[in-house]
Every structure is written in C-alpha cells, then in structure tokens.
Design an enzyme around this catalytic site. Structure first.
Site, PDB file in Angstrom:
ATOM      1  N   HIS A 233     -24.746  -8.123  25.868  1.00  0.00           N
ATOM      2  CA  HIS A 233     -24.478  -8.137  24.427  1.00  0.00           C
ATOM      3  C   HIS A 233     -24.862  -6.757  23.874  1.00  0.00           C
ATOM      4  O   HIS A 233     -25.764  -6.106  24.409  1.00  0.00           O
ATOM      5  CB  HIS A 233     -25.331  -9.253  23.801  1.00  0.00           C
ATOM      6  CG  HIS A 233     -25.195  -9.345  22.319  1.00  0.00           C
ATOM      7  ND1 HIS A 233     -25.946  -8.557  21.472  1.00  0.00           N
ATOM      8  CD2 HIS A 233     -24.394 -10.101  21.543  1.00  0.00           C
ATOM      9  CE1 HIS A 233     -25.599  -8.840  20.220  1.00  0.00           C
ATOM     10  NE2 HIS A 233     -24.664  -9.772  20.245  1.00  0.00           N
TER      11      HIS A 233
ATOM     12  N   ILE B 111     -26.739  -5.496  21.725  1.00  0.00           N
ATOM     13  CA  ILE B 111     -28.115  -5.051  21.448  1.00  0.00           C
ATOM     14  C   ILE B 111     -28.953  -4.923  22.719  1.00  0.00           C
ATOM     15  O   ILE B 111     -30.039  -4.364  22.685  1.00  0.00           O
ATOM     16  CB  ILE B 111     -28.861  -5.937  20.406  1.00  0.00           C
ATOM     17  CG1 ILE B 111     -29.484  -7.169  21.061  1.00  0.00           C
ATOM     18  CG2 ILE B 111     -28.020  -6.280  19.199  1.00  0.00           C
ATOM     19  CD1 ILE B 111     -30.698  -7.668  20.277  1.00  0.00           C
ATOM     20  N   LYS B 112     -28.473  -5.429  23.849  1.00  0.00           N
ATOM     21  CA  LYS B 112     -29.287  -5.420  25.063  1.00  0.00           C
ATOM     22  C   LYS B 112     -29.399  -4.000  25.655  1.00  0.00           C
ATOM     23  O   LYS B 112     -28.694  -3.102  25.222  1.00  0.00           O
ATOM     24  CB  LYS B 112     -28.707  -6.404  26.086  1.00  0.00           C
ATOM     25  CG  LYS B 112     -28.553  -7.830  25.533  1.00  0.00           C
ATOM     26  CD  LYS B 112     -29.890  -8.496  25.222  1.00  0.00           C
ATOM     27  CE  LYS B 112     -29.781  -9.623  24.222  1.00  0.00           C
ATOM     28  NZ  LYS B 112     -29.304 -10.896  24.706  1.00  0.00           N
ATOM     29  N   ASN B 113     -30.242  -3.827  26.665  1.00  0.00           N
ATOM     30  CA  ASN B 113     -30.499  -2.472  27.193  1.00  0.00           C
ATOM     31  C   ASN B 113     -29.224  -1.762  27.635  1.00  0.00           C
ATOM     32  O   ASN B 113     -29.066  -0.577  27.398  1.00  0.00           O
ATOM     33  CB  ASN B 113     -31.488  -2.512  28.352  1.00  0.00           C
ATOM     34  CG  ASN B 113     -32.906  -2.683  27.856  1.00  0.00           C
ATOM     35  OD1 ASN B 113     -33.131  -3.480  26.942  1.00  0.00           O
ATOM     36  ND2 ASN B 113     -33.843  -1.954  28.409  1.00  0.00           N
TER      37      ASN B 113
END
Ligand SMILES: *Cc1c(COP(=O)(O)O)cnc(C)c1O
Length: 384
Positions: free
Chosen positions: A183, A185-187
C-alpha cells in the site's frame, strides 16, 4: 516559531525515475497484467527474505484471506491476533466464520506480549498472527517455540516489515508464513499490492489456484506462445493477482530498499534526538534483542493532553499525522459478534487512547523533522 506555509503530510511514496521507467517499459511491452515482471518481483522477494516461495497479490488483505482459506480456517476455528492491528486481519477472520482471540501487547513496542500467548491457545486455535509493529520485529523465537509446541501455525503480519530483521533473519524467512503489503504508505509500494512468503510446496499450489479463479495456469501462460486455452477448475478461486504494471513499481522500489530504509532510520534517529526528554510525549520503545528496525512508522504517545487536542494543534502547524490503530476488539461489529468489550486488554486500550504516528517518509528533509520536534515542544509547553 514561524508556522510553515505548506502542509507536511504524514506519508508520501518515494517515486523516482526508476519506478516511472519501469512502468513505461511494462506498458510498451504489450503485457501489462500478471506475467514476467510479477515473477521477477516474487524472485526478488525470495532473495530478500530467504523464503523459498513468494506469491504476489493485489493486497496484503487478499493474502490474509487466501492463507486462512488455504489452511482450511472456517466456522468454529480460533485465530489469535493482537487487537492492536489493522482491521483487515479481523475482517478476514470473521468473514470466514472464525473467531479472533485477542492478546495484549507491550506498551513500549506495541508488539504482542508473548507471556500472555499460551493462555489464549485452546483446542480450536488454528494460528497466531503477530504483527511486526511499525517495523520492530516481534520476539520470533518465543512465539515460534510456543506455536510449535501446540502445533499451531504462525502467520507473520509483515505489512510494516519490509527490511525488518530479527537476529539476522528477515521477516518472512522463518519457514512460516508471512504477508507483506505494498500500500502507498508502506516502506515500499506498488500502488497497491501484497506478497505472501512461505516454504511449503502444497501451500504454493493452493495459493496460486486461489489467487486466480482456481485455474491451474494464469493468463500469461495460457495466451503465450504454445499455451493451451483449455482449463478446468477443481475448486473455485478469487481474482487477487497483482499486475505487471504494479510489480514494475515494486521492483524499482525493492532495488532502492536500502536507500529508502536508511533514510527512514535517519529520520527516526532525528526524532529520537529531537524529542528526547521532552515531557508530555513518550517515544517508541525498541526491542532488546538483536534486530533491524524498518521504521515504517514513528509512533509517539501523547501524555497529559487529549490526543484530539494535540492533533488539532498539529494541524494548525501544518503537520499531518496518522493513527495506527484503533483497537480491533472495540470495533462495533466485533463487540457485537464476539462479545468483546472494554477492560479485556488493558495495555492495548491504554495505548489506543494516546498513540499518534508522526510524519515519516524517505523524501522528508531534516528540517521537516526538526520543525515537527519544535512544534511538538511548543504545543506541549503551551499546555503546561
Ligand atoms: C496495511 C496493513 C495491512 C493490510 O495491507 P493491504 O495491502 O492494504 O491489504 C494489514 N496489516 C497491517 C498491520 C497493515 O498495516
């Protein structure tokens, strides 16, 4: 202090030329859905984690759905999970007719408290889903030891854990099952997307069937040169495949993972220095065992002040924030369906009232971090 003019978001994907070139190349290749780029992305994930198998998917939520299904989880089964997790996990458990059994967490790391795990295991327990919260690994040795002794499965929720290592082993490299999220916002991101890593030949077959209608070969193999167009279905499946366009973004991101996570770590260090000893705010705890933190999130606890008031002030300073997460056992439908209630999980409930995720993304400038620290100090001093 002077309030900045532009809004500092809580998160922002780090998209560069590599990602753009990769997608354009895929678009021009005439094959844009699941195909060779997904395969390459899966191979890179095996290499990163040390797992022997990796299955790409449209999301981590889809991955959780398929893993639980492939394990035969259904009515009457119990799955142990922290309540401090994303709702997608309990949604999938309850959608399958199973019951989430909640276990409390450590206040400092927000990770599952392994001391409380064993008492939750019963004859109906099928699996335990620990979360490497914010990128800090759970105590895998202890959790795996307990799970093995009771013959239950460990499914690592590794949505925050691309780049997380526990005693030298990457999340997903423990011969159990792990699920990663891409997604935005993930790393690392692929727009949307997920990956299951595991080490089981049979599970591999089940997951690939369930991922794509229950059809043995995916479209790439069927429509490619020499492919057969016939198919049969023994058991129905879903439509959870990742596209090559998305995998192209993911591939570029994974090639930049060291750079991306290094920057995240620098930002976390700046926050820790900038907020050390500031009264009214509690910094995230760090596990004592050997690990590499992926710093997916920088979560503080707001003390002596209503979080909603604190958030309002941050907005006035043009600073974004996130909330990870509301306690799952207090979601309306979970309370109604499973009879959970306030008072069951003291630590989870206490932290759920005061946690707040500060801005953290690779393109953030050092000055942005210092600005947030100064703003927080000013907000808290006005409150004295
Ligand atoms: C983001 C997240 C998920 C779900 O990931 P998706 O790819 O959005 O489905 C699951 N668990 C945790 C802890 C998450 O943060």
């Amino acid at each position: 202090m002077k309030i900045r003019e532009d809004f500092l978001p809580f998160s922002k994907p780090s998209i560069g030329d590599k990602e753009i070139t990769g997608v354009v190349k895929c678009l021009k290749s005439n094959w844009i859905t699941t195909g060779p780029v997904c395969k390459e992305f899966e191979d890179k994930f095996c290499k990163l984690t040390g797992a022997s198998h990796a299955v790409s998917l449209s999301s981590a939520t889809a991955g959780m759905h398929l893993v639980l299904l492939a394990m035969g989880v259904g009515a009457g089964d119990e799955i142990i999970t922290p309540s401090m997790t994303f709702a997608s996990t309990v949604n999938m458990i309850s959608m399958l007719g199973a019951r989430p059994v909640f276990v409390d967490i450590h206040r400092d790391t927000l990770n599952i408290n392994a001391d409380l795990l064993e008492e939750k295991i019963g004859p109906k327990t099928k699996a335990i889903i620990p979360v490497h919260f914010a990128g800090a690994p759970v105590d895998m040795d202890r959790i795996v030891e307990i799970a093995d002794r009771h013959h239950i499965l460990v499914i690592e929720d590794a949505a925050h854990a691309v780049g997380t290592y526990y005693k030298g082993i990457h999340a997903g490299g423990f011969e159990h099952i792990a699920i990663f999220s891409f997604h935005p916002i993930k790393n690392i991101t692929s727009g949307e997307g997920g990956m299951i890593t595991h080490s089981d030949e049979y599970l591999e077959k089940r997951l690939r069937l369930l991922r794509f209608h229950g059809i043995e070969r995916d479209a790439w193999r069927r429509y490619g040169k020499g492919g057969t167009l016939e198919y049969d279905i023994h058991q129905p499946g879903f439509k959870y495949n990742l596209t090559d366009m998305q995998a192209a973004i993911g591939l570029a991101q994974i090639s930049r993972l060291d750079e991306i996570n290094h920057r995240r770590m620098e930002i976390a260090k700046l926050y820790i220095e900038g907020l050390k000893g500031v009264e009214g705010i509690e910094l995230p705890g760090i596990p004592e065992y050997d690990h590499v933190h992926a710093w997916h999130l920088f979560i503080v606890k707001v003390l002596f002040m209503e979080r909603s008031v604190f958030m309002e002030k941050l907005s006035q300073y043009n600073i974004g924030y996130g909330f990870h997460f509301p306690a799952c056992h207090l979601l309306s439908y979970i309370q109604k369906q499973f009879g959970t209630h306030r008072g069951m999980l003291p630590e989870t409930e206490r932290v759920a009232e005061c946690i707040l995720s500060l801005p953290l993304f690779p393109d953030m400038k050092n000055d942005d971090v210092l600005y947030v620290c100064e703003a927080i100090k000013e907000i808290l001093s006005q409150n004295l």
